[in-house]
Write an enzyme that holds these catalytic residues in place. Structure first.
Site, PDB file in Angstrom:
ATOM      1  N   GLY A 195      -1.033  -2.842  -7.049  1.00 16.48           N
ATOM      2  CA  GLY A 195      -1.650  -1.779  -6.243  1.00 16.48           C
ATOM      3  C   GLY A 195      -2.288  -0.739  -7.129  1.00 16.48           C
ATOM      4  O   GLY A 195      -2.564  -0.996  -8.304  1.00 16.48           O
ATOM      5  N   ASN A 196      -2.517   0.425  -6.591  1.00 19.37           N
ATOM      6  CA  ASN A 196      -3.034   1.533  -7.395  1.00 19.37           C
ATOM      7  C   ASN A 196      -2.537   2.846  -6.802  1.00 19.37           C
ATOM      8  O   ASN A 196      -1.880   2.855  -5.764  1.00 19.37           O
ATOM      9  CB  ASN A 196      -4.566   1.479  -7.492  1.00 19.37           C
ATOM     10  CG  ASN A 196      -5.218   1.639  -6.133  1.00 19.37           C
ATOM     11  OD1 ASN A 196      -5.202   2.704  -5.548  1.00 19.37           O
ATOM     12  ND2 ASN A 196      -5.780   0.544  -5.617  1.00 19.37           N
ATOM     13  N   ARG A 197      -2.840   3.967  -7.483  1.00 19.48           N
ATOM     14  CA  ARG A 197      -2.207   5.237  -7.129  1.00 19.48           C
ATOM     15  C   ARG A 197      -2.917   6.006  -6.010  1.00 19.48           C
ATOM     16  O   ARG A 197      -2.516   7.114  -5.687  1.00 19.48           O
ATOM     17  CB  ARG A 197      -2.111   6.121  -8.377  1.00 19.48           C
ATOM     18  CG  ARG A 197      -1.134   5.571  -9.408  1.00 19.48           C
ATOM     19  CD  ARG A 197      -0.805   6.615 -10.460  1.00 19.48           C
ATOM     20  NE  ARG A 197      -1.923   6.906 -11.331  1.00 19.48           N
ATOM     21  CZ  ARG A 197      -2.617   8.043 -11.347  1.00 19.48           C
ATOM     22  NH1 ARG A 197      -2.317   9.010 -10.529  1.00 19.48           N
ATOM     23  NH2 ARG A 197      -3.619   8.215 -12.182  1.00 19.48           N
ATOM     24  N   SER A 198      -3.961   5.467  -5.421  1.00 19.06           N
ATOM     25  CA  SER A 198      -4.679   6.234  -4.398  1.00 19.06           C
ATOM     26  C   SER A 198      -3.756   6.522  -3.194  1.00 19.06           C
ATOM     27  O   SER A 198      -3.111   5.623  -2.673  1.00 19.06           O
ATOM     28  CB  SER A 198      -5.906   5.455  -3.928  1.00 19.06           C
ATOM     29  OG  SER A 198      -6.534   6.155  -2.884  1.00 19.06           O
ATOM     30  N   ALA A 261      -9.340   2.835  -2.346  1.00 14.15           N
ATOM     31  CA  ALA A 261      -9.339   2.230  -3.677  1.00 14.15           C
ATOM     32  C   ALA A 261      -8.964   0.766  -3.480  1.00 14.15           C
ATOM     33  O   ALA A 261      -7.795   0.428  -3.288  1.00 14.15           O
ATOM     34  CB  ALA A 261      -8.343   2.942  -4.570  1.00 14.15           C
TER      35      ALA A 261
END
Ligand SMILES: Cc1cc2nc3c(=O)[nH]c(=O)nc-3n(C[C@H](O)[C@H](O)[C@H](O)COP(=O)(O)O)c2cc1C
Length: 392
Positions: A195-198, A261
């Site tokens: 995943g990512n931090r958005s 994102a």
């Protein structure tokens, strides 16, 4: 989005002005708080500046700023008298004399002070000059007991502010706007993901701003870490493939803003079960996902405005954002530097460069609600210069 002065005077109800400032900021307005020395005995000016996300040094003359609306909440009997007679001996009263737009006041006094003929005469004077008054109402008073003089609730004052700021004359009124927000998750196995931090804050702020401008908004949310705006339908899309499918299905909207994102890569062979823990190295192959913005850019769009985000890091970030706009056939690309800790992912603030064919415009660091307003101002400019391309 409007610029609103909030004057706070010295009554117990000063604490309720905190909520009013919060509501105005949340609605995307720029708020400039002004606090009398009397009010500082109850709530410090720093509190209001923090809630307004405003640096106190922003202006030497905050009381002389041109604003769309001036609201004084609470209004003491003392400041009411000064307004009636044109005294200007502190920031709140100076601003009232310098202001030539709509003024809304929310009186709060004890019942005897409110009923005093001097207060009533002062009230008549300001009403005759066009000042709008909200409240006071009957209810529990700070000193105990019940009576007339209780300040209107912040939500009611906020609603009056919105009404005075006027109905939206936005080009987005009645238009279909799709906003994507959040971070996609690509499964590695039954419980783990890439995943990512958005957090989705920027996209949620955009959906809220579009709704405020009268658009018919759909939010496509990927694992949002923040609550979506009330009254906006949310389509959930967990993976990049889900998001692609849902967004393309709504791609005939008048405006599509791709603020999510979206993962660029996904594990090639996700496992259906949970991989048990062992001492072995686990290598995961990642393969590229299809690019949603490009796919939208290729769709025949009938005047749709397509907005992409370029979350980049490093010195070449801006150059990559410019290439992204032309390469993916987007009308507007919003560049932000996600390497900075004080803006972007997981932060309440952002600082962006808006890149369109017409040129580039930097928007200085501000709360995401304000950035959202700037982005839709730009979208409206694009709709205008295209002669209402999005009228289909
Ligand atoms: C505890 C306390 C509560 C007060 N509450 C009010 C009030 O609700 N309304 C009012 O008109 N004055 C109230 N006052 C009086 C004002 O604070 C006083 O008139 C002051 O000079 C107002 O200054 P300002 O209008 O410049 O803020 C209160 C005073 C104290 C000590």
């Amino acid at each position: 989005m409007a610029r609103v002065l909030v004057g706070v005077t010295g009554g117990i109800a000063a604490y309720k002005a905190c909520e009013l400032v919060r509501l105005l900021v949340r609605a995307g307005h720029e708020v400039i708080p002004l606090v009398t020395p009397g009010a500082e005995r109850f709530v410090r000016a720093e509190t209001f500046n923090a809630l307004a996300r405003r640096n106190p040094e922003t202006s030497l003359y905050p009381h002389l700023e041109r604003v769309d609306l001036y609201v004084i909440s609470p209004l003491t009997a003392n400041t009411l008298a000064k307004l009636a007679h044109g005294l200007a001996d502190n920031l709140v009263t100076e601003a009232a004399l310098a202001h030539d737009g709509p003024l809304l006041v929310a009186p709060a006094t004890n019942t005897r002070m409110w009923r005093h003929p001097a207060t009533q005469a002062n009230l008549e004077l300001i009403v005759a000059r066009g000042v709008k008054v909200v409240g006071p109402s009957e209810g529990d008073l700070a000193e105990g007991g019940q009576g007339l003089g209780r300040m209107a609730e912040p939500e009611e004052i906020f609603a009056r502010c919105q009404a005075l700021l006027g109905p939206s004359n936005s080009l987005l009124q009645g238009r279909r706007v799709v906003v994507t927000a959040g971070a996609t998750r690509e499964p590695i196995d039954a419980v783990r993901f890439v995943g990512n931090r958005s957090s989705g804050r920027m996209g949620v702020a955009l959906a809220e701003e579009a709704r405020r401008r009268g658009a018919e908004v759909t939010l496509i949310g990927s694992n949002l870490a923040v609550a979506p705006p009330g009254g906006v339908p949310v389509v959930h899309a967990s993976t990049a493939a889900d998001l692609r499918r849902e967004t393309l299905a709504l791609g005939d909207a008048d405006v599509v803003v791709m603020a999510a994102a979206v993962g660029d890569y996904r594990p090639s062979e996700p496992r259906g079960d949970k991989r048990p823990k062992d001492g072995e190295v686990w290598r995961i192959d990642l393969q590229p996902n299809d690019d949603v913005l490009s796919a939208l850019g290729r769709q025949s769009a009938n005047g749709r405005i397509l907005v992409g985000f370029a979350a980049e890091t490093g010195e070449d970030g801006l150059a990559r954002a410019r290439t992204k706009r032309t390469g993916k056939n987007a009308d507007l690309v919003v560049y932000n530097d996600v390497a900075r800790k004080d803006i972007g992912f997981e932060s309440p603030d952002n600082e962006v460069v808006l890149i369109s064919e017409a040129g580039e415009r930097k928007v200085e660091k501000a709360p995401k609600a304000r950035i959202a307003a700037e982005i839709f101002d730009e979208v409206e400019r694009l709709m205008e210069t295209d002669g209402g391309r999005a009228s289909g």
